[in-house]
Motif scaffolding. Sequence first.
Motif, PDB file in Angstrom:
ATOM      1  N   SER A  31       2.448 -20.833 -14.755  1.00 34.34           N
ATOM      2  CA  SER A  31       0.589 -20.418 -14.638  1.00 34.34           C
ATOM      3  C   SER A  31      -0.083 -21.484 -15.187  1.00 34.34           C
ATOM      4  O   SER A  31       1.016 -22.151 -15.882  1.00 34.34           O
ATOM      5  CB  SER A  31       0.438 -18.888 -15.044  1.00 34.34           C
TER       6      SER A  31
ATOM      7  N   GLU B 169      12.399 -17.008  -7.763  1.00 34.15           N
ATOM      8  CA  GLU B 169      13.285 -15.283  -8.198  1.00 34.15           C
ATOM      9  C   GLU B 169      14.597 -15.775  -7.662  1.00 34.15           C
ATOM     10  O   GLU B 169      15.001 -16.105  -6.467  1.00 34.15           O
ATOM     11  CB  GLU B 169      12.853 -14.246  -7.275  1.00 34.15           C
TER      12      GLU B 169
ATOM     13  N   GLU C   6       5.701 -19.432  -8.168  1.00 38.46           N
ATOM     14  CA  GLU C   6       7.341 -18.092  -8.958  1.00 38.46           C
ATOM     15  C   GLU C   6       8.331 -18.632  -9.060  1.00 38.46           C
ATOM     16  O   GLU C   6       8.845 -18.797  -7.023  1.00 38.46           O
ATOM     17  CB  GLU C   6       6.510 -16.855  -8.573  1.00 38.46           C
TER      18      GLU C   6
ATOM     19  N   ARG D 242       1.496 -20.082  -5.452  1.00 35.18           N
ATOM     20  CA  ARG D 242       0.840 -19.295  -5.323  1.00 35.18           C
ATOM     21  C   ARG D 242      -0.448 -19.831  -5.468  1.00 35.18           C
ATOM     22  O   ARG D 242      -0.352 -20.774  -5.474  1.00 35.18           O
ATOM     23  CB  ARG D 242       0.460 -17.832  -6.128  1.00 35.18           C
TER      24      ARG D 242
ATOM     25  N   GLN E 273      12.550 -13.041 -12.793  1.00 35.59           N
ATOM     26  CA  GLN E 273      11.873 -13.821 -11.950  1.00 35.59           C
ATOM     27  C   GLN E 273      11.205 -14.420 -12.849  1.00 35.59           C
ATOM     28  O   GLN E 273      11.122 -14.081 -14.469  1.00 35.59           O
ATOM     29  CB  GLN E 273      10.291 -13.114 -11.176  1.00 35.59           C
TER      30      GLN E 273
ATOM     31  N   ARG F 260       7.942 -17.031 -12.873  1.00 35.59           N
ATOM     32  CA  ARG F 260       6.809 -17.171 -13.095  1.00 35.59           C
ATOM     33  C   ARG F 260       5.573 -18.654 -13.816  1.00 35.59           C
ATOM     34  O   ARG F 260       5.728 -18.094 -15.235  1.00 35.59           O
ATOM     35  CB  ARG F 260       5.725 -15.770 -13.362  1.00 35.59           C
TER      36      ARG F 260
ATOM     37  N   PHE G   9       4.343 -19.742 -18.527  1.00 37.62           N
ATOM     38  CA  PHE G   9       5.670 -18.932 -18.171  1.00 37.62           C
ATOM     39  C   PHE G   9       5.913 -17.415 -18.715  1.00 37.62           C
ATOM     40  O   PHE G   9       5.514 -17.496 -19.735  1.00 37.62           O
ATOM     41  CB  PHE G   9       6.884 -19.604 -17.862  1.00 37.62           C
TER      42      PHE G   9
ATOM     43  N   GLU H 239      -0.534 -21.105  -9.345  1.00 37.90           N
ATOM     44  CA  GLU H 239       0.827 -20.927 -10.174  1.00 37.90           C
ATOM     45  C   GLU H 239       2.295 -20.800  -8.638  1.00 37.90           C
ATOM     46  O   GLU H 239       1.922 -21.114  -7.834  1.00 37.90           O
ATOM     47  CB  GLU H 239       0.370 -18.671 -10.015  1.00 37.90           C
TER      48      GLU H 239
ATOM     49  N   GLN I 211      11.494 -19.014  -3.912  1.00 41.30           N
ATOM     50  CA  GLN I 211      10.379 -20.023  -4.507  1.00 41.30           C
ATOM     51  C   GLN I 211       9.050 -19.962  -3.512  1.00 41.30           C
ATOM     52  O   GLN I 211       8.823 -20.079  -2.947  1.00 41.30           O
ATOM     53  CB  GLN I 211      10.881 -21.490  -3.820  1.00 41.30           C
ATOM     54  N   ASP I 212       8.625 -19.629  -4.008  1.00 46.37           N
ATOM     55  CA  ASP I 212       6.157 -18.831  -4.334  1.00 46.37           C
ATOM     56  C   ASP I 212       5.909 -19.303  -4.290  1.00 46.37           C
ATOM     57  O   ASP I 212       4.885 -19.473  -5.311  1.00 46.37           O
ATOM     58  CB  ASP I 212       6.462 -17.493  -3.842  1.00 46.37           C
TER      59      ASP I 212
ATOM     60  N   ARG J 110       8.681 -14.645 -17.803  1.00 41.55           N
ATOM     61  CA  ARG J 110       9.344 -13.798 -17.034  1.00 41.55           C
ATOM     62  C   ARG J 110      10.130 -12.642 -17.010  1.00 41.55           C
ATOM     63  O   ARG J 110       9.592 -11.475 -17.779  1.00 41.55           O
ATOM     64  CB  ARG J 110      11.480 -14.013 -18.566  1.00 41.55           C
TER      65      ARG J 110
END
Length: 193
Positions: free
Chosen positions: A157, A109, A107, A189, A153, A155, A144, A105, A186-187, A146
């Motif tokens: 997936s 923010e 994400e 996963r 955010q 995200r 996605f 994933e 920017q994350d 929100r």
Amino acid sequence: MRLLGFAGFLAGASAAHAEEAHRIVAGAYSFSDELGGFRLLSVTGDGTVESPFVIRQELVSASPVTLTIRAERPIRAFDTSGRYANGFMHMRVELLNNSGHSWIEFEFELQEAEGVPSTFGDGLSFDQRQRDGSTIGSETFARFNRAFEPYDQLRFSQGKVDPLESAGFRFLVTDYTPRWTFYLVQDPRIPSS
């Protein structure tokens, strides 16, 4: 064997970059990797629908990283002349996964103040007024979601990005009360096991 040589080259370039931050101006804004953990490679475009910002980066860890975005021209909300920072930024983010881990994933923010969640009242969002999400997409992830409160955010997936592969994302950032500086966290996963 060639892949390992390329990975070694990237690792050396990343180590050298740790001492030197990049700041790139495109359109009315600048973009910087000054907070570390990734490498800003290039930024093109002016943020319009016809010429979105194309932000190319290399992520060298699987931890969240923060892109710093600053207005470089005077701010004039809703101005479409191209001479001002106007708070509407069509973006395409292209990321090279050099973290050594697969991403399942991803994400994003938005933050007006570094490390502080963006709230509804600050005007900054991933096109919050547009409910259908027509300005959001990815070639790599099928879905996605929100979230607007208490964070702004986005995200992605149902996809996967293996090490040394790239992922692309597109979205519209709107700021109805434009600020001189804001942040895009920017994350990536990774699988939990």
